[in-house]
Scaffold this motif. Structure first.
Motif, PDB file in Angstrom:
ATOM      1  N   MET A 274       3.402  11.280 -24.139  1.00 21.27           N
ATOM      2  CA  MET A 274       3.098  10.710 -22.844  1.00 21.27           C
ATOM      3  C   MET A 274       3.758  11.560 -21.760  1.00 21.27           C
ATOM      4  O   MET A 274       4.905  11.951 -21.876  1.00 21.27           O
ATOM      5  N   SER A 275       3.014  11.840 -20.705  1.00 18.12           N
ATOM      6  CA  SER A 275       3.546  12.714 -19.659  1.00 18.12           C
ATOM      7  C   SER A 275       4.414  11.932 -18.678  1.00 18.12           C
ATOM      8  O   SER A 275       4.304  10.713 -18.542  1.00 18.12           O
ATOM      9  N   GLU A 276       5.256  12.678 -18.015  1.00 16.08           N
ATOM     10  CA  GLU A 276       6.155  12.082 -17.038  1.00 16.08           C
ATOM     11  C   GLU A 276       5.359  11.683 -15.790  1.00 16.08           C
ATOM     12  O   GLU A 276       4.469  12.412 -15.366  1.00 16.08           O
ATOM     13  N   PRO A 277       5.661  10.533 -15.202  1.00 12.36           N
ATOM     14  CA  PRO A 277       4.926  10.106 -14.006  1.00 12.36           C
ATOM     15  C   PRO A 277       5.073  11.106 -12.856  1.00 12.36           C
ATOM     16  O   PRO A 277       6.135  11.705 -12.674  1.00 12.36           O
ATOM     17  N   SER A 278       4.010  11.273 -12.111  1.00 10.48           N
ATOM     18  CA  SER A 278       4.018  12.209 -10.999  1.00 10.48           C
ATOM     19  C   SER A 278       4.587  11.556  -9.744  1.00 10.48           C
ATOM     20  O   SER A 278       4.330  10.390  -9.469  1.00 10.48           O
ATOM     21  N   TRP A 279       5.331  12.314  -8.969  1.00 14.51           N
ATOM     22  CA  TRP A 279       5.871  11.822  -7.706  1.00 14.51           C
ATOM     23  C   TRP A 279       4.801  11.808  -6.629  1.00 14.51           C
ATOM     24  O   TRP A 279       4.961  11.182  -5.592  1.00 14.51           O
ATOM     25  N   ARG A 280       3.669  12.512  -6.883  1.00 14.86           N
ATOM     26  CA  ARG A 280       2.629  12.621  -5.868  1.00 14.86           C
ATOM     27  C   ARG A 280       1.982  11.280  -5.552  1.00 14.86           C
ATOM     28  O   ARG A 280       1.627  11.016  -4.398  1.00 14.86           O
ATOM     29  N   LYS A 281       1.818  10.422  -6.539  1.00 15.16           N
ATOM     30  CA  LYS A 281       1.146   9.142  -6.287  1.00 15.16           C
ATOM     31  C   LYS A 281       1.963   8.228  -5.370  1.00 15.16           C
ATOM     32  O   LYS A 281       1.430   7.740  -4.374  1.00 15.16           O
ATOM     33  N   PRO A 282       3.245   7.984  -5.640  1.00 19.65           N
ATOM     34  CA  PRO A 282       4.010   7.150  -4.698  1.00 19.65           C
ATOM     35  C   PRO A 282       4.115   7.793  -3.313  1.00 19.65           C
ATOM     36  O   PRO A 282       4.011   7.113  -2.293  1.00 19.65           O
ATOM     37  N   PHE A 283       4.292   9.104  -3.271  1.00 18.78           N
ATOM     38  CA  PHE A 283       4.385   9.791  -1.983  1.00 18.78           C
ATOM     39  C   PHE A 283       3.047   9.729  -1.254  1.00 18.78           C
ATOM     40  O   PHE A 283       3.010   9.526  -0.033  1.00 18.78           O
ATOM     41  N   GLY A 284       1.952   9.883  -1.992  1.00 18.78           N
ATOM     42  CA  GLY A 284       0.624   9.772  -1.398  1.00 18.78           C
ATOM     43  C   GLY A 284       0.366   8.386  -0.843  1.00 18.78           C
ATOM     44  O   GLY A 284      -0.230   8.231   0.228  1.00 18.78           O
ATOM     45  N   MET A 285       0.819   7.364  -1.550  1.00 22.95           N
ATOM     46  CA  MET A 285       0.677   5.990  -1.051  1.00 22.95           C
ATOM     47  C   MET A 285       1.448   5.824   0.259  1.00 22.95           C
ATOM     48  O   MET A 285       0.964   5.194   1.195  1.00 22.95           O
ATOM     49  N   PHE A 286       2.641   6.406   0.313  1.00 20.30           N
ATOM     50  CA  PHE A 286       3.419   6.370   1.548  1.00 20.30           C
ATOM     51  C   PHE A 286       2.665   7.073   2.672  1.00 20.30           C
ATOM     52  O   PHE A 286       2.621   6.578   3.803  1.00 20.30           O
ATOM     53  N   LEU A 287       2.066   8.229   2.378  1.00 23.44           N
ATOM     54  CA  LEU A 287       1.307   8.955   3.399  1.00 23.44           C
ATOM     55  C   LEU A 287       0.105   8.150   3.884  1.00 23.44           C
ATOM     56  O   LEU A 287      -0.211   8.158   5.077  1.00 23.44           O
ATOM     57  N   ILE A 288      -0.570   7.451   2.980  1.00 21.90           N
ATOM     58  CA  ILE A 288      -1.712   6.621   3.367  1.00 21.90           C
ATOM     59  C   ILE A 288      -1.248   5.510   4.307  1.00 21.90           C
ATOM     60  O   ILE A 288      -1.871   5.260   5.349  1.00 21.90           O
ATOM     61  N   LEU A 289      -0.155   4.846   3.959  1.00 21.73           N
ATOM     62  CA  LEU A 289       0.373   3.793   4.826  1.00 21.73           C
ATOM     63  C   LEU A 289       0.806   4.356   6.183  1.00 21.73           C
ATOM     64  O   LEU A 289       0.561   3.741   7.225  1.00 21.73           O
ATOM     65  N   ALA A 290       1.429   5.520   6.167  1.00 20.91           N
ATOM     66  CA  ALA A 290       1.845   6.153   7.419  1.00 20.91           C
ATOM     67  C   ALA A 290       0.619   6.514   8.264  1.00 20.91           C
ATOM     68  O   ALA A 290       0.631   6.325   9.489  1.00 20.91           O
ATOM     69  N   LEU A 291      -0.430   7.019   7.626  1.00 24.51           N
ATOM     70  CA  LEU A 291      -1.669   7.348   8.334  1.00 24.51           C
ATOM     71  C   LEU A 291      -2.246   6.110   9.010  1.00 24.51           C
ATOM     72  O   LEU A 291      -2.647   6.149  10.175  1.00 24.51           O
ATOM     73  N   ILE A 292      -2.264   4.995   8.296  1.00 26.41           N
ATOM     74  CA  ILE A 292      -2.801   3.752   8.853  1.00 26.41           C
ATOM     75  C   ILE A 292      -1.971   3.298  10.053  1.00 26.41           C
ATOM     76  O   ILE A 292      -2.524   2.918  11.089  1.00 26.41           O
ATOM     77  N   VAL A 293      -0.655   3.351   9.927  1.00 26.09           N
ATOM     78  CA  VAL A 293       0.216   2.915  11.021  1.00 26.09           C
ATOM     79  C   VAL A 293       0.052   3.830  12.236  1.00 26.09           C
ATOM     80  O   VAL A 293      -0.113   3.345  13.374  1.00 26.09           O
ATOM     81  N   ILE A 294       0.081   5.132  12.022  1.00 22.91           N
ATOM     82  CA  ILE A 294      -0.052   6.085  13.134  1.00 22.91           C
ATOM     83  C   ILE A 294      -1.409   5.928  13.808  1.00 22.91           C
ATOM     84  O   ILE A 294      -1.511   5.894  15.042  1.00 22.91           O
TER      85      ILE A 294
END
Length: 71
Positions: A1-21
């Motif tokens: 099993m591969s190690e979880p990627s940090w891109r998904k949580p960071f991407g979710m943060f970016l999506i939320l930031a995009l919505i707020v901005i």
């Protein structure tokens, strides 16, 4: 099993930031938009409600693959 990627949580943060901005920008533009006729306001707000989605495709691609574009 591969190690979880940090891109998904960071991407979710970016999506939320995009919505707020984007929401804040539309809120700041609302005094100008409210001067327009009601039908034009509806078109403008509909357009602004859809256009924020455009950056999501490359962001979601990056979250899945690590690349901004599929080659």
């Amino acid at each position: 099993m591969s190690e979880p990627s940090w891109r998904k949580p960071f991407g979710m943060f970016l999506i939320l930031a995009l919505i707020v901005i984007w929401s804040v920008l539309v809120l700041l533009a609302s005094p100008l938009i409210e001067r327009l006729p009601a039908l034009v306001q509806a078109v403008v707000y509909t357009f602004l409600g859809i256009v924020w989605i455009l950056p999501l495709k490359p962001l979601l691609s990056w979250m899945e693959t690590g690349h901004w574009r599929k080659f």
